[in-house]
Every structure is written in structure tokens, then in C-alpha cells.
Design a protein around this motif. Structure first.
Motif, PDB file in Angstrom:
ATOM      1  N   ASP A 108      52.030  26.339  29.740  1.00  0.00           N
ATOM      2  CA  ASP A 108      51.766  27.093  28.510  1.00  0.00           C
ATOM      3  C   ASP A 108      50.612  28.087  28.662  1.00  0.00           C
ATOM      4  O   ASP A 108      50.757  29.280  28.352  1.00  0.00           O
ATOM      5  CB  ASP A 108      51.454  26.133  27.359  1.00  0.00           C
ATOM      6  CG  ASP A 108      52.611  25.233  27.017  1.00  0.00           C
ATOM      7  OD1 ASP A 108      53.225  25.402  25.955  1.00  0.00           O
ATOM      8  OD2 ASP A 108      52.915  24.338  27.828  1.00  0.00           O
ATOM      9  N   ALA A 124      50.954  32.173  29.240  1.00  0.00           N
ATOM     10  CA  ALA A 124      50.535  33.038  28.139  1.00  0.00           C
ATOM     11  C   ALA A 124      49.879  34.313  28.646  1.00  0.00           C
ATOM     12  O   ALA A 124      49.926  35.361  27.982  1.00  0.00           O
ATOM     13  CB  ALA A 124      49.571  32.278  27.228  1.00  0.00           C
ATOM     14  N   LEU A 133      51.762  40.573  22.750  1.00  0.00           N
ATOM     15  CA  LEU A 133      52.485  39.329  23.005  1.00  0.00           C
ATOM     16  C   LEU A 133      51.599  38.325  23.748  1.00  0.00           C
ATOM     17  O   LEU A 133      51.552  37.147  23.396  1.00  0.00           O
ATOM     18  CB  LEU A 133      53.746  39.623  23.821  1.00  0.00           C
ATOM     19  CG  LEU A 133      54.843  40.428  23.124  1.00  0.00           C
ATOM     20  CD1 LEU A 133      55.950  40.784  24.104  1.00  0.00           C
ATOM     21  CD2 LEU A 133      55.409  39.656  21.940  1.00  0.00           C
ATOM     22  N   GLY A 134      50.902  38.808  24.756  1.00  0.00           N
ATOM     23  CA  GLY A 134      50.029  37.927  25.516  1.00  0.00           C
ATOM     24  C   GLY A 134      48.888  37.390  24.672  1.00  0.00           C
ATOM     25  O   GLY A 134      48.568  36.204  24.728  1.00  0.00           O
ATOM     26  N   GLU A 186      48.742  36.890  21.479  1.00  0.00           N
ATOM     27  CA  GLU A 186      49.210  35.886  20.525  1.00  0.00           C
ATOM     28  C   GLU A 186      49.377  34.526  21.198  1.00  0.00           C
ATOM     29  O   GLU A 186      48.959  33.491  20.657  1.00  0.00           O
ATOM     30  CB  GLU A 186      50.542  36.326  19.910  1.00  0.00           C
ATOM     31  CG  GLU A 186      50.424  37.456  18.893  1.00  0.00           C
ATOM     32  CD  GLU A 186      51.776  37.858  18.331  1.00  0.00           C
ATOM     33  OE1 GLU A 186      52.802  37.264  18.749  1.00  0.00           O
ATOM     34  OE2 GLU A 186      51.804  38.769  17.476  1.00  0.00           O
ATOM     35  N   ASP A 187      50.001  34.512  22.370  1.00  0.00           N
ATOM     36  CA  ASP A 187      50.243  33.244  23.064  1.00  0.00           C
ATOM     37  C   ASP A 187      48.945  32.624  23.563  1.00  0.00           C
ATOM     38  O   ASP A 187      48.755  31.405  23.492  1.00  0.00           O
ATOM     39  CB  ASP A 187      51.209  33.465  24.230  1.00  0.00           C
ATOM     40  CG  ASP A 187      52.637  33.703  23.761  1.00  0.00           C
ATOM     41  OD1 ASP A 187      52.935  33.387  22.596  1.00  0.00           O
ATOM     42  OD2 ASP A 187      53.453  34.202  24.559  1.00  0.00           O
ATOM     43  N   SER A 214      46.047  33.026  22.213  1.00  0.00           N
ATOM     44  CA  SER A 214      45.349  32.543  21.020  1.00  0.00           C
ATOM     45  C   SER A 214      45.842  31.146  20.615  1.00  0.00           C
ATOM     46  O   SER A 214      45.048  30.273  20.263  1.00  0.00           O
ATOM     47  CB  SER A 214      45.537  33.527  19.871  1.00  0.00           C
ATOM     48  OG  SER A 214      44.908  33.058  18.693  1.00  0.00           O
ATOM     49  N   LYS A 215      47.156  30.947  20.667  1.00  0.00           N
ATOM     50  CA  LYS A 215      47.714  29.630  20.334  1.00  0.00           C
ATOM     51  C   LYS A 215      47.174  28.558  21.278  1.00  0.00           C
ATOM     52  O   LYS A 215      46.806  27.458  20.845  1.00  0.00           O
ATOM     53  CB  LYS A 215      49.239  29.666  20.409  1.00  0.00           C
ATOM     54  CG  LYS A 215      49.905  30.492  19.325  1.00  0.00           C
ATOM     55  CD  LYS A 215      51.412  30.539  19.539  1.00  0.00           C
ATOM     56  CE  LYS A 215      52.093  31.461  18.518  1.00  0.00           C
ATOM     57  NZ  LYS A 215      53.552  31.576  18.767  1.00  0.00           N
ATOM     58  N   CYS A 216      47.138  28.875  22.556  1.00  0.00           N
ATOM     59  CA  CYS A 216      46.641  27.909  23.538  1.00  0.00           C
ATOM     60  C   CYS A 216      45.140  27.658  23.358  1.00  0.00           C
ATOM     61  O   CYS A 216      44.679  26.513  23.475  1.00  0.00           O
ATOM     62  CB  CYS A 216      46.922  28.408  24.949  1.00  0.00           C
ATOM     63  SG  CYS A 216      48.675  28.426  25.377  1.00  0.00           S
TER      64      CYS A 216
END
Length: 235
Positions: A105, A109, A133-134, A136-137, A139-141
Motif C-alpha cells: 500500500d 502510493a 492521485l499519488g 491522495e493515496d 495521504s490515506k497511508c
């Protein structure tokens, strides 16, 4: 005979394997791979035909590639000194789970961001989309890591593990790619990464990556691919 770590620059995830080997406190050698150089030295295809780093040439001639495999192997070597975690225990399950998250994950990202950084000929709109896109991913991680690190010193709690060594390598990408104000947006993660920066093994890995003079109690320094040719011929 000592294990040899093939690490990539610049900003390779193999940084974490250098930290892990330093924490392991067992002799090893290094080989430096410039990942931006084309073509790569053909001798390296005997180490990893996919031309990726890290790779670890073991004493018995076997080669391990992929950070997850290398770090779990080193965890087994570290059972004697309190760093390693015994398989079959709840803590080991948490180690594998954490490494898998970081290796899939979190690492994945960053891929759009590296594409925006490295690929030539992209339009401004394409670069902007990849960064969005990068970001956002990532940030989630980072939000997940922020929760994990709430009220604890290390990823697995109060115990340092080789998952922390790996995050020392890929966590620095957040700052390198200027994605967030870590201190403001993810204060626990910021505190954690600052703590790692002060670790002697991490400082050594930074110096090695920059090509600076560095001292280590356990690393025997660098060895060239040419010097390894007799061993590589047996692969």
C-alpha cells in the motif's frame, strides 16, 4: 564470506535494508547501483534479471530480492539479539502485516508521484493528475500510520523491529516529494521520522547513499561487481 547488499540510489527503498543490516550488528558488504544509469552493468542481471534493488547475496550463494523477503530473512538472523521476532507468535504476525502494508500500500502510493518526477515528455496536466492521485493515496497511508503511532514509540509498540528500518527508507519520500507539512498534518508520523533520523544506523545509511565518508562498526564497506564476478558466475 559475508552477505552483500545491492542498494539503489537515489532515494532507493533499499535504504531500509542498510538500516536493518546495521541494527542486525553482523558483518556485511555493500554494492552501489545507480538506478538512473542506462544501461545497468550486465553483471547485475545475474543478481536480479528484473534490474531492481535491493538484492542480498547470501553466504551460500543464494540471492534474495524484494525488500519484504530480505527483511524477513534478516529478522530470522536477529532472533539472538532481541531485534528479531520469533515466527508463530502474535508479534510476528503483526510484523509481517506491517511490512506487507509498507511494501504494498505505502510503496505503491508513491508510484504515480515517481512517474511524474521521472518520466520525460509529460504535459503539465498529466503531471498534475499523477501528483494528485499519488498525493491522495499517500495521504490515506499516512493517516493510517498516524493512528498506529498514536501513543507508541515504534510501529509495533515499544519494541523496535525491522518494519521501522523499512519505514526509515520510504517514509522520507513524503518530505522529499514535498507532499505535506508533516509536523502540522501528521504530527505522530513526523515525531517518529525525526526520531529515526537521529538513529546512528539511519545516519550511516544517509551518508552511504550520498556517497560520503561514513563509519560503521559492522559494514565492511563496498565491493565492485567486477570483484564479485567469480561468485556471480556460479549463479
Amino acid at each position: 564470506m559475508q552477505p552483500i547488499l545491492f542498494y539503489g540510489v537515489p532515494q532507493g527503498c533499499s535504504f531500509g535494508s542498510i538500516v536493518a543490516l546495521e541494527w542486525l550488528d553482523q558483518p556485511y558488504l555493500l554494492n552501489r547501483i545507480d538506478m538512473l544509469k542506462r544501461p545497468w552493468d550486465p553483471l547485475y542481471t545475474g543478481i536480479n534479471p528484473l534490474l531492481q534493488t535491493p538484492a542480498l547475496l547470501l553466504e551460500d550463494g543464494r540471492v534474495l530480492s524484494q525488500s519484504l523477503a530480505i527483511l524477513l530473512h534478516l529478522n530470522g538472523r536477529a532472533l539472538h539479539n532481541g531485534l528479531g521476532i520469533a515466527p508463530g507468535t502474535p508479534d510476528y504476525d503483526r510484523l509481517v502485516q506491517t511490512l506487507a502494508f509498507l511494501n504494498t500500500d505505502f510503496f505503491a502510493a508513491f508510484i504515480p508521484l515517481w512517474k511524474a518526477y521521472e518520466l520525460e515528455g509529460l504535459s503539465e496536466a498529466e503531471q498534475k493528475l499523477l501528483r494528485m492521485l499519488g498525493r491522495e493515496d499517500v495521504s490515506k497511508c499516512c493517516t493510517h500510520l498516524e493512528r498506529v503511532l498514536t501513543g507508541q514509540q515504534w510501529l509495533l509498540g515499544e519494541r523496535r523491529s525491522l518494519a521501522d528500518a523499512y519505514l526509515a527508507g520510504i517514509g522520507r519520500w513524503v518530505d522529499y516529494l514535498q507532499l505535506f507539512d508533516l509536523q502540522h498534518d501528521f504530527p505522530n508520523l513526523d515525531r517518529y521520522l525525526r526520531q529515526l533520523t537521529d538513529d546512528p544506523a539511519v545516519a550511516y545509511a544517509w551518508a552511504v547513499e550520498r556517497g560520503e565518508e561514513a563509519y560503521s562498526d559492522v559494514s565492511a564497506g563496498h565491493i565492485s561487481l567486477a570483484a564479485l564476478q567469480p561468485r556471480l558466475a556460479a549463479l
